[in-house]
Design an enzyme around this catalytic site. Structure first.
Site, PDB file in Angstrom:
ATOM      1  N   LYS A  22       0.836  -1.216   0.000  1.00 16.33           N
ATOM      2  CA  LYS A  22       0.000   0.000   0.000  1.00 16.33           C
ATOM      3  C   LYS A  22       0.863   1.256   0.000  1.00 16.33           C
ATOM      4  O   LYS A  22       0.662   2.164  -0.807  1.00 16.33           O
ATOM      5  CB  LYS A  22      -0.905   0.008   1.243  1.00 16.33           C
ATOM      6  N   ASN A  23       1.835   1.305   0.904  1.00 16.66           N
ATOM      7  CA  ASN A  23       2.584   2.549   1.067  1.00 16.66           C
ATOM      8  C   ASN A  23       3.640   2.763  -0.011  1.00 16.66           C
ATOM      9  O   ASN A  23       4.338   3.777  -0.007  1.00 16.66           O
ATOM     10  CB  ASN A  23       3.188   2.619   2.471  1.00 16.66           C
ATOM     11  N   CYS A 117      -6.592  12.977  12.666  1.00 14.31           N
ATOM     12  CA  CYS A 117      -6.370  11.579  12.338  1.00 14.31           C
ATOM     13  C   CYS A 117      -6.412  10.757  13.616  1.00 14.31           C
ATOM     14  O   CYS A 117      -6.046  11.253  14.683  1.00 14.31           O
ATOM     15  CB  CYS A 117      -5.008  11.472  11.664  1.00 14.31           C
ATOM     16  N   ARG A 122      -0.404  14.524  13.069  1.00 11.19           N
ATOM     17  CA  ARG A 122       0.111  14.337  11.708  1.00 11.19           C
ATOM     18  C   ARG A 122       0.105  15.604  10.837  1.00 11.19           C
ATOM     19  O   ARG A 122      -0.589  15.683   9.817  1.00 11.19           O
ATOM     20  CB  ARG A 122      -0.639  13.192  11.012  1.00 11.19           C
ATOM     21  N   ASP A 306       3.864   0.704  12.202  1.00 12.64           N
ATOM     22  CA  ASP A 306       2.744  -0.007  11.577  1.00 12.64           C
ATOM     23  C   ASP A 306       2.637  -1.460  12.027  1.00 12.64           C
ATOM     24  O   ASP A 306       1.699  -2.157  11.630  1.00 12.64           O
ATOM     25  CB  ASP A 306       2.852   0.067  10.039  1.00 12.64           C
ATOM     26  N   ARG A 398      -8.898  -0.613   3.648  1.00 13.96           N
ATOM     27  CA  ARG A 398      -8.016   0.423   3.098  1.00 13.96           C
ATOM     28  C   ARG A 398      -6.635  -0.141   2.824  1.00 13.96           C
ATOM     29  O   ARG A 398      -5.940   0.342   1.930  1.00 13.96           O
ATOM     30  CB  ARG A 398      -7.882   1.582   4.101  1.00 13.96           C
TER      31      ARG A 398
HETATM   32  N1  EPU Z   1       5.590  14.855  10.927  1.00 17.45           N
HETATM   33  C1  EPU Z   1       5.686  16.197  11.201  1.00 17.45           C
HETATM   34  N2  EPU Z   1       5.591  17.076  10.158  1.00 17.45           N
HETATM   35  C2  EPU Z   1       5.400  16.676   8.872  1.00 17.45           C
HETATM   36  C3  EPU Z   1       5.308  15.301   8.598  1.00 17.45           C
HETATM   37  C4  EPU Z   1       5.413  14.408   9.657  1.00 17.45           C
HETATM   38  O1  EPU Z   1       5.844  16.605  12.346  1.00 17.45           O
HETATM   39  O2  EPU Z   1       5.318  17.528   7.989  1.00 17.45           O
HETATM   40  C5  EPU Z   1       5.686  13.876  12.033  1.00 17.45           C
HETATM   41  C6  EPU Z   1       4.395  13.083  12.234  1.00 17.45           C
HETATM   42  O3  EPU Z   1       3.455  13.782  13.001  1.00 17.45           O
HETATM   43  C7  EPU Z   1       4.888  11.823  12.883  1.00 17.45           C
HETATM   44  C8  EPU Z   1       6.263  11.617  12.247  1.00 17.45           C
HETATM   45  O4  EPU Z   1       6.629  12.882  11.692  1.00 17.45           O
HETATM   46  O5  EPU Z   1       5.034  12.007  14.261  1.00 17.45           O
HETATM   47  C9  EPU Z   1       6.332  10.577  11.162  1.00 17.45           C
HETATM   48  O6  EPU Z   1       5.266  10.734  10.248  1.00 17.45           O
HETATM   49  P1  EPU Z   1       5.433  10.441   8.706  1.00 17.45           P
HETATM   50  O7  EPU Z   1       5.315  11.725   7.953  1.00 17.45           O
HETATM   51  O8  EPU Z   1       6.624   9.603   8.446  1.00 17.45           O
HETATM   52  O9  EPU Z   1       4.112   9.589   8.409  1.00 17.45           O
HETATM   53  P2  EPU Z   1       3.337   9.591   7.047  1.00 17.45           P
HETATM   54  O10 EPU Z   1       4.265   9.820   5.943  1.00 17.45           O
HETATM   55  O11 EPU Z   1       2.120  10.446   7.156  1.00 17.45           O
HETATM   56  C10 EPU Z   1       3.665   7.049   6.499  1.00 17.45           C
HETATM   57  C11 EPU Z   1       2.781   5.870   6.259  1.00 17.45           C
HETATM   58  C12 EPU Z   1       2.131   5.467   7.572  1.00 17.45           C
HETATM   59  C13 EPU Z   1       3.236   5.118   8.566  1.00 17.45           C
HETATM   60  C14 EPU Z   1       4.197   6.302   8.717  1.00 17.45           C
HETATM   61  C15 EPU Z   1       5.395   6.002   9.607  1.00 17.45           C
HETATM   62  C16 EPU Z   1       2.110   6.176   3.955  1.00 17.45           C
HETATM   63  C17 EPU Z   1       1.040   6.479   2.979  1.00 17.45           C
HETATM   64  N3  EPU Z   1       1.788   6.222   5.252  1.00 17.45           N
HETATM   65  O12 EPU Z   1       2.824   8.075   6.996  1.00 17.45           O
HETATM   66  O13 EPU Z   1       1.351   4.318   7.311  1.00 17.45           O
HETATM   67  O14 EPU Z   1       2.681   4.797   9.816  1.00 17.45           O
HETATM   68  O15 EPU Z   1       4.686   6.706   7.433  1.00 17.45           O
HETATM   69  O16 EPU Z   1       6.112   4.929   9.114  1.00 17.45           O
HETATM   70  O17 EPU Z   1       3.236   5.874   3.571  1.00 17.45           O
HETATM   71  C18 EPU Z   1      -0.352   2.759   7.710  1.00 17.45           C
HETATM   72  O18 EPU Z   1       0.022   2.176   6.663  1.00 17.45           O
HETATM   73  O19 EPU Z   1      -1.172   2.246   8.515  1.00 17.45           O
HETATM   74  C19 EPU Z   1       0.204   4.067   8.012  1.00 17.45           C
HETATM   75  C20 EPU Z   1      -0.340   4.885   8.903  1.00 17.45           C
END
Ligand code: EPU
Length: 419
Positions: A22-23, A117, A122, A306, A398
């Site tokens: 998915k990711n 969320c 996030r 995850d 999802r």
């Molecule tokens: N963060 C910030 N600012 C930003 C972006 C992130 O402070 O601009 C913080 C977040 O709040 C969090 C941390 O950085 O505390 C890490 O978040 P990240 O941005 O890495 O998460 P994401 O990119 O939104 C992806 C996966 C998630 C997975 C996370 C962590 C996808 C589509 N989603 O989310 O997947 O948990 O990385 O590995 O790639 C899932 O598949 O169930 C899922 C939630």
């Protein structure tokens, strides 16, 4: 709203095939916006999030064709709207991934700011700061990100936090910028590398994906290509834990164990025998009860957030006590209250859950709050006495392809019923 009914007490045995990740597929679908020719994407999992992304691209005018094997052909040629509406973004945060590509290729984008969320606040501030450093003008107004730019310029981006989709958005934007972009403190997740590999096949110049420093030299155009998506390490991990908690013996085909190191290490600590080769992994728990493990989530290659909920389910019935610390998201323990309703002994202090394994969980009606929490409740149901009813299972659709069919294939008693 559909529910899953699970009769606990089975021992999972047999062989199943892992689906595409998915990711990885979500950013790759967003990357098709960068190509000036058609793209063919293979090994696409049949997931609600993929359907949502296709709907999002379709609304922009992108043409998408899906065959019976879930290969998708995407052509962004007919695009007419550079807009991601709130009603789509609110159902899938990964929609933010269209921002970088739209801005880089068309100089403009209007993308709804993702809302709250279930697993934490996030924010997307790091995506926006990175794009601004590359010359974009960004204004957040009326719940929308309005971004504009002449051609983006390469920049040195030092990320405050490791962010997966943030790294992906900025890497995609940088492929068509003038000059060189360096992303320091980049996410090293295999899905980021898979996206980079796809972009490279499209003609991008990227070095260092999979390390903390990614260097992108902008090019004038990217072309279409054929790409097969990486397999899903979290789906693999979920089935491995499901097998471990039932004392079973399962082989997972189309898996990539090289990306599972931290997960396999914890399963071995729990007492599992694990064998693997390049594209399969086998787990044998020899009908034994697992031992409790301690984990702390962190960005790849450390233990993935995850997989936190699934290992919490394992600890619920394991021998001894264990600690589960969530350090990536601030609110990812929503499954715990549901597990407690099934008789689990869990005490939460700050971002740590201390578990004391019980001999048996007891079935109860439970409610899923996010994707991985749903998976963990299904796992808890597999080992509970009686029939567990998992509600709000749209979360599971999802991110897990045919989860109940796959579990049934391994001998689980699980079925989906309408409300
Ligand atoms: N963060 C910030 N600012 C930003 C972006 C992130 O402070 O601009 C913080 C977040 O709040 C969090 C941390 O950085 O505390 C890490 O978040 P990240 O941005 O890495 O998460 P994401 O990119 O939104 C992806 C996966 C998630 C997975 C996370 C962590 C996808 C589509 N989603 O989310 O997947 O948990 O990385 O590995 O790639 C899932 O598949 O169930 C899922 C939630």
């Amino acid at each position: 709203m559909e529910k899953l009914l699970i009769d606990g007490g089975c021992v999972l045995e047999g062989e199943i095939r892992v689906s595409g990740a998915k990711n990885a597929v979500l950013p790759i679908l967003a990357a098709t916006l960068l190509a000036d020719g058609p793209m063919q994407i293979a090994n696409v999992p049949h997931l609600q999030d993929v359907t949502t992304t296709m709907e999002l691209l379709g609304r922009m005018g992108v043409s998408l064709t899906l065959d019976e094997h879930m290969n998708i052909e995407v052509n962004s040629g007919p695009i007419k709207e550079l807009f991601a509406p709130y009603e789509v973004v609110k159902t899938m945060r990964a929609s933010i991934l269209v921002l970088g590509p739209l801005l880089a290729r068309f100089g403009e984008a209007e993308v709804s700011l993702p809302g709250g969320c279930a697993i934490g606040s996030r924010p997307v501030n790091l995506h926006l700061h990175g794009l601004e450093a590359m010359g974009a003008e960004i204004e957040v107004r009326g719940g929308y990100i309005h971004a504009k730019s002449k051609r983006l310029k390469g920049a040195r981006l030092v990320m405050d936090n490791v962010t997966v989709t943030g790294t992906e958005n900025l890497m995609m934007a940088a492929t068509l910028a003038v000059g060189t972009t360096v992303i320091e403190n980049a996410a090293r997740e295999p899905e980021v590398t898979d996206l980079a590999n796809c972009l490279i096949k499209m003609g991008a110049k990227i070095e260092g994906a999979g390390t903390g420093k990614i260097t992108i030299q902008g090019v004038d155009r990217l072309h279409g290509c054929q790409y097969s998506v990486l397999t899903d390490r979290i789906e693999t991990g979920t089935f491995l834990v499901a097998t471990a908690i039932t004392g079973g013996h399962v082989r997972l085909k189309n898996a990539q164990p090289k990306f599972l190191e931290s997960i396999l290490m914890k399963l071995k600590e729990a007492g599992a025998k694990v064998h693997c080769d390049e594209n399969w992994v086998e787990i044998d728990m020899c009908r034994r009860r697992p031992k409790s493990i301690n984990v702390c989530t962190a960005p790849y290659p450390a233990f993935p957030t995850d997989m936190q909920a699934q290992f919490t389910a394992l600890n619920c019935i394991a021998e001894g006590s264990g600690t589960i610390t969530e350090s990536v998201f601030e609110n990812r323990f929503m499954h715990i209250q549901e597990m407690q309703r099934m008789g689990a002994k869990i005490k939460v202090t700050g971002n740590t859950a201390i578990t004391t394994g019980v001999d048996k969980l007891v079935a109860a009606p439970v409610m899923a709050t996010d994707l991985r929490a749903s998976a963990s409740l299904i796992l808890a149901g597999l080992i509970a006495d009686g029939q567990t009813v998992v509600d709000r299972i749209y979360h599971i659709d999802r991110g897990y392809e045919c989860i109940e069919e796959k579990l049934m294939q391994l001998g689980a008693s699980i079925r989906r019923v309408p409300h």
